[in-house]
Design an enzyme around this catalytic site. Structure first.
Site, short mmCIF file in Angstrom:
data_model
loop_
_atom_site.label_atom_id
_atom_site.label_comp_id
_atom_site.label_asym_id
_atom_site.label_seq_id
_atom_site.Cartn_x
_atom_site.Cartn_y
_atom_site.Cartn_z
N HIS A 165 -4.79 -16.22 -4.73
CA HIS A 165 -3.81 -15.69 -5.69
C HIS A 165 -4.05 -16.31 -7.07
CE1 HIS A 165 0.01 -14.54 -7.38
NE2 HIS A 165 0.57 -14.22 -6.21
N ASP A 210 2.42 -4.63 -10.15
CA ASP A 210 2.27 -5.24 -8.82
C ASP A 210 1.55 -4.23 -7.94
OD1 ASP A 210 2.40 -6.72 -6.53
OD2 ASP A 210 4.58 -6.97 -6.52
N GLU A 268 -6.09 -11.18 -7.74
CA GLU A 268 -6.16 -11.91 -6.48
C GLU A 268 -7.13 -11.22 -5.52
OE1 GLU A 268 -2.05 -11.97 -5.17
OE2 GLU A 268 -1.45 -11.73 -7.27
#
Length: 314
Positions: A165, A210, A268
């Site tokens: 991440h 996201d 990530e």
């Protein structure tokens, strides 16, 4: 296999910060460095060419089992809620790892950390599978290389999802872009993970993002006005998550400054869409290598001064 340390270079040692947490600092002759905490095998710093390349929140909490906000947390055995555990991102980032060894050779420095299953730990109740994790971190003058290895040490198969991440430091998120995802399919986590297609050449940030990008290329880039960082991955990390919380979510995060969303982009490397399945005794590994492809090479270390005679003749 790690060769013996070269003469004149010493292996890194474990240090303790002001919060009582142990870490190892890796350094190279060219001045590059990396810092990794034993808590979570969590990389908190990568300095190249005198610049910090990773974002670390000024409000990060250094109190285990809380994960440190920023750097490179390890999400395992699940990314987000993509798995059977109630805990977001699994438990690897919340546990204390063991330092196996550090080795400094000419031009690079390496640390190896490990985490093994323990039936006495709380997570064993929800994750009963014996395992052995290894995280290998190597810093050179130009690159940071991180490899996560998972071994099934039990008698039954298990599956997992995972991600490294990484919080990349940027001047301002409004001028930052992620390159290499044109035409890629992604799951939009802001809309119930509905599948969409990236229709522009670059991922820009004008609000909260996201997304879980699926089947991504082996190289992605994060670019802003200051620099471009390349992320090259093994093919075992088939996906990539792009995230920035923006203002509203930032204000709800206790370990993150309200204005800090301006200062980073998360890209990530991950394996999420298709979980990894490991049979007993099988081993999986995934790696990323970070570099600054357009930057001038780091200057070599100065040559040692020639020896001179001691005034005492010794």
């Amino acid at each position: 296999y790690f060769p013996a340390a070269m003469a004149g270079l010493s292996a890194a040692v474990v240090e303790t910060d002001g919060h009582g947490m142990d870490f190892v600092r890796l350094e190279t002759e060219g001045g590059s460095s990396a810092t990794v905490y034993l808590h979570g095998a969590h990389v908190t710093s990568w300095v190249r060419g005198g610049e910090e390349m990773l974002f670390l929140s000024r409000q990060a909490v250094y109190a285990p089992p809380k994960a440190i906000r920023g750097g490179i947390p390890i999400c395992w055995p699940q990314f987000s809620d993509c798995g059977p555990l109630a805990a977001q991102h699994g438990f690897a980032r919340n546990l204390s790892w063991s330092l196996v060894e550090t080795v400094s050779t000419e031009g690079q420095s390496t640390a190896v950390l490990a985490l093994a299953s323990d039936p006495a730990r709380p997570e064993a109740g929800s994750w009963p599978h014996p395992f052995h994790l290894t995280m290998r971190l190597t810093v050179t003058a130009e690159t940071l290389c991180q490899e996560l290895t998972v071994e099934n040490a039990g008698q039954d198969s298990f599956s997992f999802t995972t991600a490294l991440h990484t919080y990349f430091a940027v001047n301002d998120v409004g001028s930052a872009v992620v390159q290499g995802l044109d035409g890629a399919r992604y799951l939009d986590s802001l809309e119930g993970r509905v599948e969409k297609e990236q229709s522009s050449a670059e991922v820009a940030f004008e609000g909260e993002v996201d997304r879980i990008y699926l089947g991504v290329p082996r190289e992605l880039r994060i670019a802003d006005a200051r620099r471009t960082v390349a992320v090259v991955t093994s093919d075992t990390f088939g996906d990539a998550v792009v995230w920035n919380p923006w203002a509203a979510k930032a204000a709800r995060m206790a370990d993150y400054g309200d204005d800090e969303f301006h200062n980073h982009v998360c890209v990530e490397v991950a394996q999420v869409k298709e979980p990894v399945v490991l049979a007993p005794g099988e081993v999986w590994s995934g790696a990323q290598t970070l570099s600054v492809p357009d930057a001038p090479a780091a200057p070599p270390a100065p040559a040692p001064a020639p020896a001179s005679a001691s005034p005492l003749g010794v």
